[in-house]
Design a protein around this motif. Structure first.
Motif, PDB file in Angstrom:
ATOM      1  N   PHE A   1      -6.419   9.651  33.807  1.00 44.39           N
ATOM      2  CA  PHE A   1      -5.128   9.355  34.422  1.00 44.39           C
ATOM      3  C   PHE A   1      -4.290   8.415  33.553  1.00 44.39           C
ATOM      4  O   PHE A   1      -3.063   8.404  33.670  1.00 44.39           O
ATOM      5  CB  PHE A   1      -5.329   8.777  35.825  1.00 44.39           C
ATOM      6  CG  PHE A   1      -5.584   9.823  36.857  1.00 44.39           C
ATOM      7  CD1 PHE A   1      -4.545  10.477  37.480  1.00 44.39           C
ATOM      8  CD2 PHE A   1      -6.878  10.186  37.195  1.00 44.39           C
ATOM      9  CE1 PHE A   1      -4.771  11.466  38.421  1.00 44.39           C
ATOM     10  CE2 PHE A   1      -7.132  11.168  38.129  1.00 44.39           C
ATOM     11  CZ  PHE A   1      -6.072  11.812  38.750  1.00 44.39           C
TER      12      PHE A   1
ATOM     13  N   GLY B   1      -0.568   9.351  32.807  1.00 48.34           N
ATOM     14  CA  GLY B   1       0.533   8.417  33.031  1.00 48.34           C
ATOM     15  C   GLY B   1       1.354   8.170  31.785  1.00 48.34           C
ATOM     16  O   GLY B   1       2.568   7.955  31.858  1.00 48.34           O
TER      17      GLY B   1
ATOM     18  N   PRO C   1       5.272   9.804  32.703  1.00 50.57           N
ATOM     19  CA  PRO C   1       5.577   8.687  33.612  1.00 50.57           C
ATOM     20  C   PRO C   1       6.797   8.986  34.478  1.00 50.57           C
ATOM     21  O   PRO C   1       7.909   9.131  33.974  1.00 50.57           O
ATOM     22  CB  PRO C   1       5.857   7.525  32.636  1.00 50.57           C
ATOM     23  CG  PRO C   1       6.377   8.197  31.396  1.00 50.57           C
ATOM     24  CD  PRO C   1       5.707   9.541  31.313  1.00 50.57           C
TER      25      PRO C   1
ATOM     26  N   GLY D   1       4.748   9.841  40.640  1.00 52.50           N
ATOM     27  CA  GLY D   1       4.116  10.637  39.597  1.00 52.50           C
ATOM     28  C   GLY D   1       3.051  11.597  40.086  1.00 52.50           C
ATOM     29  O   GLY D   1       2.870  12.670  39.502  1.00 52.50           O
TER      30      GLY D   1
ATOM     31  N   LEU E   1       3.528  15.305  39.090  1.00 55.19           N
ATOM     32  CA  LEU E   1       2.528  15.901  38.207  1.00 55.19           C
ATOM     33  C   LEU E   1       2.147  17.302  38.678  1.00 55.19           C
ATOM     34  O   LEU E   1       2.143  18.260  37.885  1.00 55.19           O
ATOM     35  CB  LEU E   1       1.286  15.009  38.165  1.00 55.19           C
ATOM     36  CG  LEU E   1       0.096  15.545  37.370  1.00 55.19           C
ATOM     37  CD1 LEU E   1       0.411  15.550  35.883  1.00 55.19           C
ATOM     38  CD2 LEU E   1      -1.149  14.725  37.652  1.00 55.19           C
TER      39      LEU E   1
ATOM     40  N   GLN F   1      -5.595   6.351  41.205  1.00 56.85           N
ATOM     41  CA  GLN F   1      -4.706   7.428  40.785  1.00 56.85           C
ATOM     42  C   GLN F   1      -3.274   7.212  41.257  1.00 56.85           C
ATOM     43  O   GLN F   1      -2.322   7.753  40.680  1.00 56.85           O
ATOM     44  CB  GLN F   1      -5.236   8.782  41.295  1.00 56.85           C
ATOM     45  CG  GLN F   1      -5.075   9.030  42.776  1.00 56.85           C
ATOM     46  CD  GLN F   1      -6.169   8.384  43.614  1.00 56.85           C
ATOM     47  OE1 GLN F   1      -7.037   7.691  43.087  1.00 56.85           O
ATOM     48  NE2 GLN F   1      -6.135   8.597  44.920  1.00 56.85           N
TER      49      GLN F   1
ATOM     50  N   THR G   1      -1.488   4.749  40.852  1.00 54.22           N
ATOM     51  CA  THR G   1      -0.701   3.934  39.921  1.00 54.22           C
ATOM     52  C   THR G   1       0.350   4.770  39.198  1.00 54.22           C
ATOM     53  O   THR G   1       1.396   4.245  38.807  1.00 54.22           O
ATOM     54  CB  THR G   1      -1.610   3.262  38.877  1.00 54.22           C
ATOM     55  OG1 THR G   1      -2.434   4.249  38.259  1.00 54.22           O
ATOM     56  CG2 THR G   1      -2.474   2.210  39.526  1.00 54.22           C
ATOM     57  N   ILE G   2       0.088   6.086  39.017  1.00 52.24           N
ATOM     58  CA  ILE G   2       1.102   6.884  38.333  1.00 52.24           C
ATOM     59  C   ILE G   2       2.320   7.129  39.221  1.00 52.24           C
ATOM     60  O   ILE G   2       3.335   7.644  38.742  1.00 52.24           O
ATOM     61  CB  ILE G   2       0.523   8.218  37.814  1.00 52.24           C
ATOM     62  CG1 ILE G   2       0.006   9.096  38.949  1.00 52.24           C
ATOM     63  CG2 ILE G   2      -0.574   7.977  36.804  1.00 52.24           C
ATOM     64  CD1 ILE G   2      -0.446  10.468  38.483  1.00 52.24           C
ATOM     65  N   ASN G   3       2.248   6.736  40.509  1.00 49.44           N
ATOM     66  CA  ASN G   3       3.435   6.788  41.363  1.00 49.44           C
ATOM     67  C   ASN G   3       4.476   5.769  40.931  1.00 49.44           C
ATOM     68  O   ASN G   3       5.644   5.866  41.317  1.00 49.44           O
ATOM     69  CB  ASN G   3       3.070   6.524  42.827  1.00 49.44           C
ATOM     70  CG  ASN G   3       2.320   7.682  43.461  1.00 49.44           C
ATOM     71  OD1 ASN G   3       2.434   8.812  43.018  1.00 49.44           O
ATOM     72  ND2 ASN G   3       1.534   7.390  44.477  1.00 49.44           N
TER      73      ASN G   3
ATOM     74  N   GLY H   1       5.479   5.198  37.852  1.00 48.92           N
ATOM     75  CA  GLY H   1       5.933   5.509  36.499  1.00 48.92           C
ATOM     76  C   GLY H   1       7.360   5.068  36.227  1.00 48.92           C
ATOM     77  O   GLY H   1       7.698   4.660  35.113  1.00 48.92           O
TER      78      GLY H   1
ATOM     79  N   ARG I   1       4.930   4.198  29.121  1.00 45.62           N
ATOM     80  CA  ARG I   1       3.999   4.984  28.293  1.00 45.62           C
ATOM     81  C   ARG I   1       2.890   4.117  27.712  1.00 45.62           C
ATOM     82  O   ARG I   1       1.790   4.598  27.445  1.00 45.62           O
ATOM     83  CB  ARG I   1       4.752   5.701  27.174  1.00 45.62           C
ATOM     84  CG  ARG I   1       5.701   6.774  27.676  1.00 45.62           C
ATOM     85  CD  ARG I   1       6.191   7.654  26.537  1.00 45.62           C
ATOM     86  NE  ARG I   1       7.219   8.576  26.996  1.00 45.62           N
ATOM     87  CZ  ARG I   1       6.973   9.733  27.603  1.00 45.62           C
ATOM     88  NH1 ARG I   1       5.726  10.085  27.846  1.00 45.62           N
ATOM     89  NH2 ARG I   1       7.966  10.521  27.973  1.00 45.62           N
TER      90      ARG I   1
ATOM     91  N   ILE J   1       1.214   1.654  31.498  1.00 49.57           N
ATOM     92  CA  ILE J   1       0.417   2.338  32.526  1.00 49.57           C
ATOM     93  C   ILE J   1      -1.032   2.510  32.067  1.00 49.57           C
ATOM     94  O   ILE J   1      -1.968   2.132  32.789  1.00 49.57           O
ATOM     95  CB  ILE J   1       1.047   3.685  32.927  1.00 49.57           C
ATOM     96  CG1 ILE J   1       2.291   3.436  33.777  1.00 49.57           C
ATOM     97  CG2 ILE J   1       0.052   4.541  33.708  1.00 49.57           C
ATOM     98  CD1 ILE J   1       2.992   4.708  34.237  1.00 49.57           C
TER      99      ILE J   1
END
Length: 435
Positions: free
Chosen positions: A60, A64, A68, A72, A76, A209, A211-213, A215, A222, A225
């Protein structure tokens, strides 16, 4: 109004820790002990769980870095698969998350009530009042802005981790196995028992997972994250290994299998008679941090869905000064409060939350193979890439499907429930698009 980045790498690291360390570590080790029965399998489950989760975090981290976006996790699936599939997966995930936040809030209130309410109010009504008050406090904090939410999250997370580390000091004050009880071996094959124990272990590790929300909220996403995600996961794994060793050293396998008041028993070794109150404060802080980070995260998924046109535009509205999604947060908090009054009927949703997580996480990890092909222009630009690709994501995906199969074999009716929930989400998507 678009979302502007305001979160630092440290903020994201604290978010990662809070998304993972909730109340599970105070309860789940007892469940793992019941499902394994021996110290060797018990620690093997936590080691394998930590290793697999680290592989997931590495996967992830690259996802990310390559893609990002705000919301996310939804974006994705929409980008790599199809918007309908993205909605189907995320709608089930949001239901499970909302129910989990409500249930965890109730747990926190139950620990806090003896310190706040008189004896005659320590019932389900008093618990619900305390719970709504807890959620309302966090709601107001988030209304003040994403940066204020992150600062509060940082303080809560540091306090929580510090208290857990202090509990681990019990190993120095105990001669070992304070609770002397014979361990019970589970029935069935060791492989089946180990697979089911991993379900419980992954429940305590899941959450990273999301955390990519963030972005669109993270400065230099880049780079920050991946680094924030890996730093947070490293801290979580170290804390989990330490606290499980402390549980075993103080309580033994038999004591772990009693599965009641694990943290309170540890606290009594360190703090004596005030151990129960210390545990109550620790549980309250853990719950507060968990609720806060989800109120930060879930509305970002609403934002992404509104951006794709499957939710009304009001879910995309952002306060330009605070960067808070005031309507999205209000909707999410209202859903939590509604569930609080019907919590009993949502028991199965909570029981099946890990089924949705296993399917969602494994299919999200598969997206790395698609992203690698679609974002080849980013290769060699300095973004994070997995060192042992493709072995790391393949190992992560394979173990999660092993766990999914183990759960379905133990409870076959879960298959029908999961497929039904996914089918309903798909129907809602196409109805929304037609509207």
């Amino acid at each position: 109004m678009s979302i502007k980045p305001k979160l630092s790498r440290f903020d994201l690291t604290m978010i990662v820790i809070s998304l993972i360390i909730g109340t599970g570590i105070f309860k789940i080790p007892g469940e793992v002990a019941l499902r394994t029965g021996t110290p060797a399998l018990f620690f093997a489950a936590w080691v394998v769980g930590g290793l697999v989760t680290l592989c997931g975090a590495l996967t992830f981290a690259e996802i990310g870095a390559r893609y990002p976006n705000t919301g996310g996790f939804y974006k994705l699936f929409s980008y790599c698969y199809h918007p309908a599939f993205a909605f189907m997966i995320n709608w089930a995930s949001i239901i499970a998350t909302t129910a989990s936040v409500a249930a965890v809030s109730l747990i926190g209130a139950e620990y806090l009530n003896p310190l706040l309410l008189p004896a005659h109010m320590q019932n389900i009504t008093g618990t619900r009042i305390t719970t709504i008050g807890l959620v309302a406090i966090v709601y107001v904090i988030n209304f003040l802005g994403i940066k204020m939410s992150a600062r509060v999250q940082n303080l809560l997370t540091i306090f929580k981790v510090t208290m857990i580390v202090i509990l681990c000091l019990a190993i120095f004050k105990s001669n070992g196995h304070t609770v002397i009880t014979q361990a019970v071996l589970p029935g069935g094959s060791p492989i089946a028992s180990f697979g089911l124990s991993l379900v419980a272990v992954f429940f305590t590790f899941t959450g990273y997972q999301q955390t990519i929300n963030f972005g669109g909220d993270v400065v230099d996403a880049r780079r920050n994250i991946p680094r924030g995600l890996l730093m947070g996961m490293s801290i979580v794994i170290a804390v989990y290994m330490a606290v499980n060793f402390a549980y075993y050293h103080v309580l033994g396998m038999g004591g772990l299998q009693q599965n009641t008041g694990l943290a309170a028993k540890m606290a009594s070794v360190v703090f004596g008679d005030v151990g129960a109150r210390i545990t109550s404060v620790l549980m309250f802080i853990s719950v507060l941090a968990y609720v806060n980070v989800n109120i930060m995260s879930v509305p970002r998924v609403f934002y992404a869905m509104a951006d794709d046109g499957v939710l009304p535009p009001i879910f995309k509205r952002v306060n330009p000064r605070t960067q808070a999604q005031e309507f999205g947060m209000t909707f999410f908090v209202a859903a939590i409060i509604v569930i609080l009054f019907f919590a009993g009927s949502f028991g199965e949703v909570l029981n099946y939350a890990m089924f949705f997580e296993c399917i969602g996480l494994s299919t999200a990890a598969i997206a790395i193979f698609i992203l690698r092909k679609r974002t080849q222009e980013l290769d060699g630009t300095g973004i994070y890439t997995i060192k042992l690709y493709p072995l790391v994501p393949i190992f992560f995906i394979a173990v999660y499907w092993f766990v999914t199969i183990s759960v379905f074999m133990a409870t076959p009716h879960a298959t029908v429930v999961c497929l039904g929930a996914f089918a309903l989400g798909l129907a809602i998507y196409y109805l929304a698009k037609r509207r």
